[in-house]
Design a protein around this motif. Structure first.
Motif, mmCIF file in Angstrom:
data_model
loop_
_atom_site.group_PDB
_atom_site.id
_atom_site.type_symbol
_atom_site.label_atom_id
_atom_site.label_comp_id
_atom_site.label_asym_id
_atom_site.label_seq_id
_atom_site.Cartn_x
_atom_site.Cartn_y
_atom_site.Cartn_z
ATOM 1 N N ALA A 1 -109.620 -141.305 -10.956
ATOM 2 C CA ALA A 1 -109.237 -140.422 -12.058
ATOM 3 C C ALA A 1 -109.165 -138.988 -11.547
ATOM 4 O O ALA A 1 -110.059 -138.524 -10.844
ATOM 5 C CB ALA A 1 -110.255 -140.526 -13.180
ATOM 6 N N ASP A 2 -108.085 -138.296 -11.890
ATOM 7 C CA ASP A 2 -107.948 -136.874 -11.589
ATOM 8 C C ASP A 2 -108.996 -136.147 -12.432
ATOM 9 O O ASP A 2 -109.000 -136.259 -13.650
ATOM 10 C CB ASP A 2 -106.531 -136.404 -11.939
ATOM 11 N N TYR A 3 -109.886 -135.400 -11.788
ATOM 12 C CA TYR A 3 -111.002 -134.777 -12.490
ATOM 13 C C TYR A 3 -110.544 -133.801 -13.573
ATOM 14 O O TYR A 3 -111.114 -133.752 -14.659
ATOM 15 C CB TYR A 3 -111.930 -134.069 -11.497
ATOM 16 N N LEU A 4 -109.495 -133.024 -13.310
ATOM 17 C CA LEU A 4 -109.040 -132.039 -14.296
ATOM 18 C C LEU A 4 -108.213 -132.642 -15.421
ATOM 19 O O LEU A 4 -108.389 -132.289 -16.583
ATOM 20 C CB LEU A 4 -108.196 -130.948 -13.614
ATOM 21 N N HIS A 5 -107.310 -133.554 -15.088
ATOM 22 C CA HIS A 5 -106.340 -134.034 -16.065
ATOM 23 C C HIS A 5 -106.667 -135.416 -16.635
ATOM 24 O O HIS A 5 -106.107 -135.807 -17.655
ATOM 25 C CB HIS A 5 -104.936 -134.026 -15.462
ATOM 26 N N GLY A 6 -107.535 -136.158 -15.947
ATOM 27 C CA GLY A 6 -107.972 -137.451 -16.471
ATOM 28 C C GLY A 6 -107.051 -138.625 -16.197
ATOM 29 O O GLY A 6 -107.412 -139.751 -16.486
ATOM 30 N N ASN B 1 -105.721 -142.841 -2.151
ATOM 31 C CA ASN B 1 -105.272 -142.518 -0.798
ATOM 32 C C ASN B 1 -104.540 -141.178 -0.757
ATOM 33 O O ASN B 1 -104.549 -140.493 0.258
ATOM 34 C CB ASN B 1 -104.386 -143.636 -0.262
ATOM 35 N N GLN B 2 -103.904 -140.801 -1.859
ATOM 36 C CA GLN B 2 -103.147 -139.550 -1.903
ATOM 37 C C GLN B 2 -103.908 -138.418 -2.571
ATOM 38 O O GLN B 2 -103.438 -137.290 -2.619
ATOM 39 C CB GLN B 2 -101.817 -139.785 -2.615
ATOM 40 N N ALA B 3 -105.094 -138.705 -3.104
ATOM 41 C CA ALA B 3 -105.884 -137.692 -3.797
ATOM 42 C C ALA B 3 -106.425 -136.656 -2.833
ATOM 43 O O ALA B 3 -106.510 -136.883 -1.618
ATOM 44 C CB ALA B 3 -107.045 -138.363 -4.543
ATOM 45 N N VAL C 1 -118.533 -135.507 -5.218
ATOM 46 C CA VAL C 1 -117.175 -135.727 -4.709
ATOM 47 C C VAL C 1 -116.276 -135.843 -5.933
ATOM 48 O O VAL C 1 -116.456 -136.744 -6.759
ATOM 49 C CB VAL C 1 -117.062 -137.012 -3.857
ATOM 50 N N LEU C 2 -115.339 -134.904 -6.077
ATOM 51 C CA LEU C 2 -114.432 -134.901 -7.224
ATOM 52 C C LEU C 2 -112.996 -135.087 -6.738
ATOM 53 O O LEU C 2 -112.609 -134.531 -5.710
ATOM 54 C CB LEU C 2 -114.564 -133.597 -8.004
ATOM 55 N N SER C 3 -112.198 -135.850 -7.497
ATOM 56 C CA SER C 3 -110.821 -136.192 -7.125
ATOM 57 C C SER C 3 -109.825 -135.313 -7.873
ATOM 58 O O SER C 3 -109.989 -135.077 -9.075
ATOM 59 C CB SER C 3 -110.524 -137.646 -7.499
ATOM 60 N N PHE C 4 -108.789 -134.905 -7.161
ATOM 61 C CA PHE C 4 -107.726 -134.102 -7.764
ATOM 62 C C PHE C 4 -106.373 -134.650 -7.328
ATOM 63 O O PHE C 4 -106.203 -135.061 -6.181
ATOM 64 C CB PHE C 4 -107.851 -132.634 -7.336
ATOM 65 N N GLY C 5 -105.410 -134.624 -8.239
ATOM 66 C CA GLY C 5 -104.074 -135.124 -7.945
ATOM 67 C C GLY C 5 -103.253 -134.163 -7.115
ATOM 68 O O GLY C 5 -102.358 -134.575 -6.389
ATOM 69 N N SER C 6 -103.543 -132.872 -7.208
ATOM 70 C CA SER C 6 -102.772 -131.902 -6.413
ATOM 71 C C SER C 6 -103.707 -131.031 -5.596
ATOM 72 O O SER C 6 -104.826 -130.717 -6.010
ATOM 73 C CB SER C 6 -101.906 -131.021 -7.328
ATOM 74 N N ARG C 7 -103.223 -130.631 -4.449
ATOM 75 C CA ARG C 7 -104.017 -129.757 -3.574
ATOM 76 C C ARG C 7 -104.247 -128.413 -4.258
ATOM 77 O O ARG C 7 -105.330 -127.831 -4.143
ATOM 78 C CB ARG C 7 -103.316 -129.571 -2.229
ATOM 79 N N LEU C 8 -103.247 -127.927 -4.997
ATOM 80 C CA LEU C 8 -103.369 -126.643 -5.686
ATOM 81 C C LEU C 8 -104.527 -126.678 -6.692
ATOM 82 O O LEU C 8 -105.333 -125.741 -6.747
ATOM 83 C CB LEU C 8 -102.050 -126.283 -6.387
ATOM 84 N N ASP C 9 -104.623 -127.761 -7.471
ATOM 85 C CA ASP C 9 -105.733 -127.892 -8.417
ATOM 86 C C ASP C 9 -107.073 -127.926 -7.681
ATOM 87 O O ASP C 9 -108.046 -127.308 -8.103
ATOM 88 C CB ASP C 9 -105.591 -129.165 -9.265
#
Length: 189
Positions: free
Chosen positions: A118-123, A129-131, A147-155
């Protein structure tokens, strides 16, 4: 005189101390028949605390049937906001409470077909593998180190600016967790 409950308790303590035990060891240790040991072990197996195998028993380390709401790694309750799902080639699915546990499951499984987190910010659910992972931030939602997951490097970078931590890809995050485990084990020794 020893009651059945007392003997059950003592048999379980014996197995806990040894990790495993043969039927013969238990017969000798408790001075009862094979049949009596089998009856006691059947009760303990039905309770889910031991697992019978040919000629002996061992402790059950994980539930025989995994609860989809419990983390397969640490048994914490899973939140959809931080869920990590490892799909195995066998069709089995391992669910984790957070990226920390999910990455540990991922690194130990030999037959992973796909992992999602799950993307931590957007849910929303993204490919693990791409997170982009923020490691060791000041925000601890579940397990430590965080350890938190994000969909974009910018986020991930924006989050890192506010809450510290290191940004990593999946392989780097797994190496980090293994390094932290080894450091903790060496420090504990």
């Amino acid at each position: 005189m020893t009651t059945f409950i007392d003997r059950e308790k003592k048999i379980l303590e014996f197995i806990q101390n040894q990790g495993t035990a043969s039927i013969q060891e238990l017969v000798e240790a408790f001075g009862v028949s094979n049949m009596t040991i089998h009856r006691e072990l059947n009760k303990l197996a039905e309770a889910g605390v031991i697992q019978k195998k040919h000629g002996g028993v061992s402790l059950v380390t994980k539930p025989l049937v995994e609860d989809p709401n419990q983390c397969a790694m640490c048994n914490k309750t899973i939140s959809e906001r931080t869920v990590f799902i490892v799909h195995l080639e066998s069709g089995e699915q391992k669910r984790a409470c957070c990226a920390h546990c999910g990455l540990m499951i991922q690194s130990r499984a030999k037959d992973v077909s796909q992992s999602l987190t799950a993307d931590y910010l957007h849910g929303h659910i993204i490919s693990a593998n791409q997170a982009h992972y923020v490691l060791g931030s000041q925000v601890v939602i579940c397990c430590m180190p965080s350890v938190l997951s994000f969909g974009s490097r910018l986020d991930a970078e924006k989050f890192q600016k506010g809450f510290d931590g290191t940004i990593a890809n999946m392989d780097e995050a797994i190496q980090y967790l293994h390094g932290m485990m080894h450091a903790h084990q060496n420090h504990s020794a």
